[in-house]
Design a protein around this motif. Structure first.
Motif, short mmCIF file in Angstrom:
data_model
loop_
_atom_site.label_atom_id
_atom_site.label_comp_id
_atom_site.label_asym_id
_atom_site.label_seq_id
_atom_site.Cartn_x
_atom_site.Cartn_y
_atom_site.Cartn_z
N GLN A 326 4.14 56.39 66.30
CA GLN A 326 5.56 57.49 66.87
C GLN A 326 6.76 56.28 66.60
O GLN A 326 7.58 56.53 65.99
N TYR A 327 6.38 55.08 66.96
CA TYR A 327 7.57 54.00 66.70
C TYR A 327 7.51 53.56 65.08
O TYR A 327 8.79 53.29 64.89
N GLY A 328 6.49 53.60 64.61
CA GLY A 328 6.66 53.47 63.05
C GLY A 328 7.38 54.39 62.39
O GLY A 328 8.14 54.39 61.57
N LEU A 329 7.09 55.96 62.89
CA LEU A 329 8.02 57.04 62.38
C LEU A 329 9.29 56.72 62.70
O LEU A 329 10.17 57.12 61.89
N ASN A 330 9.67 56.40 63.82
CA ASN A 330 11.30 56.07 64.32
C ASN A 330 11.88 55.25 63.44
O ASN A 330 12.98 55.50 62.95
N SER A 331 11.30 54.18 63.22
CA SER A 331 11.56 53.05 62.30
C SER A 331 12.02 53.69 60.91
O SER A 331 12.66 53.31 60.04
N LEU A 332 10.92 54.46 60.42
CA LEU A 332 11.01 54.95 58.95
C LEU A 332 12.18 56.02 58.99
O LEU A 332 12.77 55.85 57.92
N LYS A 333 12.46 56.73 60.08
CA LYS A 333 13.49 57.73 60.17
C LYS A 333 14.82 57.00 59.88
O LYS A 333 15.67 57.10 59.05
N VAL A 334 15.08 55.98 60.99
CA VAL A 334 16.39 55.46 61.05
C VAL A 334 16.78 54.52 59.63
O VAL A 334 17.73 54.54 59.01
N SER A 335 15.74 54.11 59.06
CA SER A 335 15.72 53.03 58.26
C SER A 335 16.18 53.94 56.88
O SER A 335 17.03 53.58 55.95
N LEU A 336 15.54 54.96 56.70
CA LEU A 336 15.71 55.93 55.62
C LEU A 336 17.12 56.33 55.36
O LEU A 336 17.95 56.43 54.59
N MET A 337 17.67 57.10 56.69
CA MET A 337 18.91 57.36 56.94
C MET A 337 20.09 56.17 56.71
O MET A 337 20.94 56.68 55.94
N ALA A 338 19.70 55.10 57.06
CA ALA A 338 20.63 54.16 56.77
C ALA A 338 20.83 53.92 55.70
O ALA A 338 21.87 53.64 54.93
N ALA A 339 19.46 53.67 54.72
CA ALA A 339 19.50 53.23 53.45
C ALA A 339 20.20 54.66 52.50
O ALA A 339 21.23 54.06 51.70
N LYS A 484 13.34 45.55 59.77
CA LYS A 484 13.17 44.36 60.58
C LYS A 484 14.20 44.23 61.47
O LYS A 484 14.03 43.13 62.39
N GLU A 485 15.44 44.63 61.41
CA GLU A 485 16.63 44.35 62.47
C GLU A 485 15.95 44.76 63.88
O GLU A 485 15.61 45.53 64.24
N LEU A 486 15.99 43.40 64.46
CA LEU A 486 15.62 43.70 66.17
C LEU A 486 17.07 43.51 66.94
O LEU A 486 17.03 44.38 67.97
N ASN A 496 13.74 55.72 75.81
CA ASN A 496 12.36 56.44 75.26
C ASN A 496 12.30 56.23 73.77
O ASN A 496 11.49 57.07 73.18
N PHE A 497 13.18 55.30 73.25
CA PHE A 497 13.05 55.46 71.69
C PHE A 497 12.83 54.09 71.33
O PHE A 497 13.65 52.88 71.81
N GLU A 498 11.79 53.49 70.46
CA GLU A 498 11.55 52.21 70.19
C GLU A 498 11.40 52.29 68.67
O GLU A 498 11.08 53.02 68.02
N THR A 499 11.60 51.12 67.99
CA THR A 499 11.38 50.85 66.57
C THR A 499 10.14 50.03 66.40
O THR A 499 9.90 49.40 67.52
N LEU A 500 9.63 49.80 65.38
CA LEU A 500 8.77 48.58 65.05
C LEU A 500 8.90 47.24 65.66
O LEU A 500 8.38 46.68 66.26
N ALA A 501 10.36 46.89 65.26
CA ALA A 501 10.95 45.74 65.70
C ALA A 501 10.85 45.45 67.53
O ALA A 501 10.55 44.22 67.77
#
Length: 542
Positions: A326-339, A484-486, A496-501
């Motif tokens: 789930q956290y990997g999916l969170n990182s994927l979503k926010v990173s794709l939107m930001a890109a 990668k942004e921490l 209740n929201f985490e990214t991989l970092a």
């Protein structure tokens, strides 16, 4: 002409002002009256925080210079075994987050770690009073770890500068019987000084903005002060004042670097094709050079990666959890939107500049790039200030209209993280697309206008197909940096929201590096992509 491009002009200026708004918000909030919390910090610990920050930046920069400069000279000016592999292996540490390397070395070098246990077994020592061992959890340890992962900034820029130096100058030095050391000291080093200064400024800014490493090593810096003041004291005003101090320090670093070389002009030719005037090393010198370069790669990347791989292999079943997915999916979503957002904005800024051509059209793209110099922790403060105000305004408006209270639509959702990522990394997209557009001849623009294309048609049918690769690279780079942004993610994530970092940081902070190994390896693999791209570009150029 002005009316024809009014839409592009308005969009460029509005979006650039939105991207610089967090920085302006920090200074606006910091200009307010000081409260008790900030006054207390100034009277008690601020001097310590400032001193630690200064010492950390200076020591890390010096160590990174010590590591990176000799390696750059060896790889650019000497022939050694395995150089084709080393030339890209030397930049691999950039893919390894500093806090992960810090956790691994702490695990190895602590009193209960394998290194000290082995020493006690060998020499019969009973406890820590029988011997002295350097404390890894210290300012010096943090400087060493950060220098190991940041030296590639200096290595890359210095190596490129050495490779671009005039062949005639180096050959003249040899005719005058200058030794390799004299040639380096009297010719190559002065010519490479601007690139080295830029590399040092990048190392200094990355060190100033680091939170994960210094937090784990218990080194109190201005970055940890921002974090503690906001979350510990719940005082945004005091955090903004500390953030403003950090921003002023960053601007002073950049200004000092540019001022130091304001009158320096270099006019030189690069190595001619086929020229190879590198020094052939043999004997002890050859093996010292090989050990130095491979030692840096081993201690900064290979050994930490092997440790992570060992943990990931043995704890794979425990690490591969629904939370991790789930956290990997969170990182994927926010990173794709930001890109995606960053690429669209970069297109607007650069295409408006290309259409109009006046000097003022460069201002929006330059303003939008300011966020790249702002540490993530400081940027999070700047993002939260206007977003909180926008939430209050929205809630007051909906209540007045009888529509109820929507809640924290901006500051309490993924919008805050995505906005922060776009502000932070828009400069990457702007630079990539700017270089792609610069390769398109103006004659195509004139031909498009002759055919009656409007500006949006010109962009869609002429320019976009030609800069498609540049747009993909821009989006990829923003995506990777966002993954990668921490710092910003730690402070802006919703409940209740985490990214991989943040997932890796939470496990490692709890001394559970085994559980953090699998997501950490994923972050490292993602970080390798831009490094491969950089090295391929260097190989193609030289």
């Amino acid at each position: 002409m002005k009316e024809r491009y009014l839409c592009w002009q308005t969009s460029g200026w509005v979006f650039s002002l939105l991207l610089v708004l967090p920085i302006l918000a920090i200074f606006y909030t910091a200009a307010g009256e000081s409260d008790e919390v900030f006054s207390h910090l100034m009277d008690t610990v601020m001097a310590t925080y400032t001193t630690n920050t200064f010492l950390l930046v200076v020591s890390t920069s010096l160590l990174a210079l010590l590591f990176g400069l000799p390696a750059a000279w060896i790889m650019a000016m000497c022939r050694i075994p395995g150089e084709r592999v080393l030339q890209w292996a030397m930049v691999l540490p950039l893919a390894m987050p500093g806090y992960i390397v810090g956790y691994i070395y702490t695990d190895w070098l602590d009193y209960a770690g394998p290194v000290q246990i082995m020493l006690r077994d060998w020499f019969g020592w009973q406890n820590y009073q029988d011997y002295w061992f350097p404390d890894i959890r210290s300012l010096g340890g943090a400087s060493l770890v950060l220098a190991l992962v940041l030296y590639p900034y200096i290595y890359l820029l210095a190596r490129a500068a050495f490779m671009e130096q005039s062949t005639s100058l180096l050959q003249s030095a040899r005719l005058l019987r200058c030794s390799p050391w004299e040639s380096f000291r009297r010719i190559s080093l002065p010519l490479a000084r601007p690139s080295i200064a830029v590399g040092l400024s990048l190392v200094a800014m990355e060190t100033l903005g680091d939170f994960g490493t210094v937090s784990y090593f218990a080194v109190n810096t201005l970055t940890t002060a921002v974090y503690d003041t906001w979350l510990g004291y719940s005082n945004l005003n005091a955090a903004a004042k500390i953030s403003a101090i950090m921003l002023l320090a960053i601007f002073l670093l950049i200004s000092a670097e540019r001022f130091s070389r304001r009158k320096q002009k270099l006019f030189q030719q690069e190595f001619e094709h086929g020229d190879d005037i590198r020094y052939p090393l043999s004997g002890v010198k050859k093996w010292v050079a090989v050990i130095w370069c491979w030692g840096l790669v081993a201690f900064a990347f290979v050994l930490p990666l092997l440790q992570l791989s060992y943990y990931a292999w043995h704890y794979f079943a425990a690490s591969w959890t629904p939370e991790f997915q789930q956290y990997g999916l969170n990182s994927l979503k926010v990173s794709l939107m930001a890109a995606a957002v960053a690429v669209v904005l970069a297109l607007i800024f650069n295409f408006y500049r290309r259409l109009d051509g006046r000097r003022t059209t460069v201002v929006p793209s330059r303003i939008s790039s300011l966020g790249y110099a702002v540490p993530g922790t400081v940027l999070a403060i700047g993002v939260m200030i206007p977003l909180t105000g926008a939430d209050h305004l929205l809630n007051d408006t909906t209540i007045a209209l009888g529509l109820g209270r929507p809640g924290l639509v901006f500051s309490g959702t993924m919008f805050a993280i995505i906005f922060a990522f776009v502000v932070r990394f828009a400069a990457v997209a702007v630079g990539s697309i700017e270089s792609s557009l610069a390769k398109i001849p103006p004659s195509l623009d004139m031909a498009s206008k002759t055919m009656g294309y409007a500006s949006i048609q010109m962009l869609r049918r002429v320019h976009l197909p030609l800069i498609r690769r540049g747009c993909l690279i821009a989006g990829l780079l923003v995506f990777i940096e966002s993954m990668k942004e921490l710092n910003a993610a730690l402070l802006l994530r919703p409940f209740n929201f985490e990214t991989l970092a943040t997932y890796v940081f939470n496990f490692a902070s709890d001394e559970q590096l085994e559980m953090a190994a699998l997501p950490a390896i994923l972050l490292v693999i993602v970080g390798l992509i831009p490094l491969v791209m950089v090295n391929r570009s260097l190989e193609q150029k030289h």
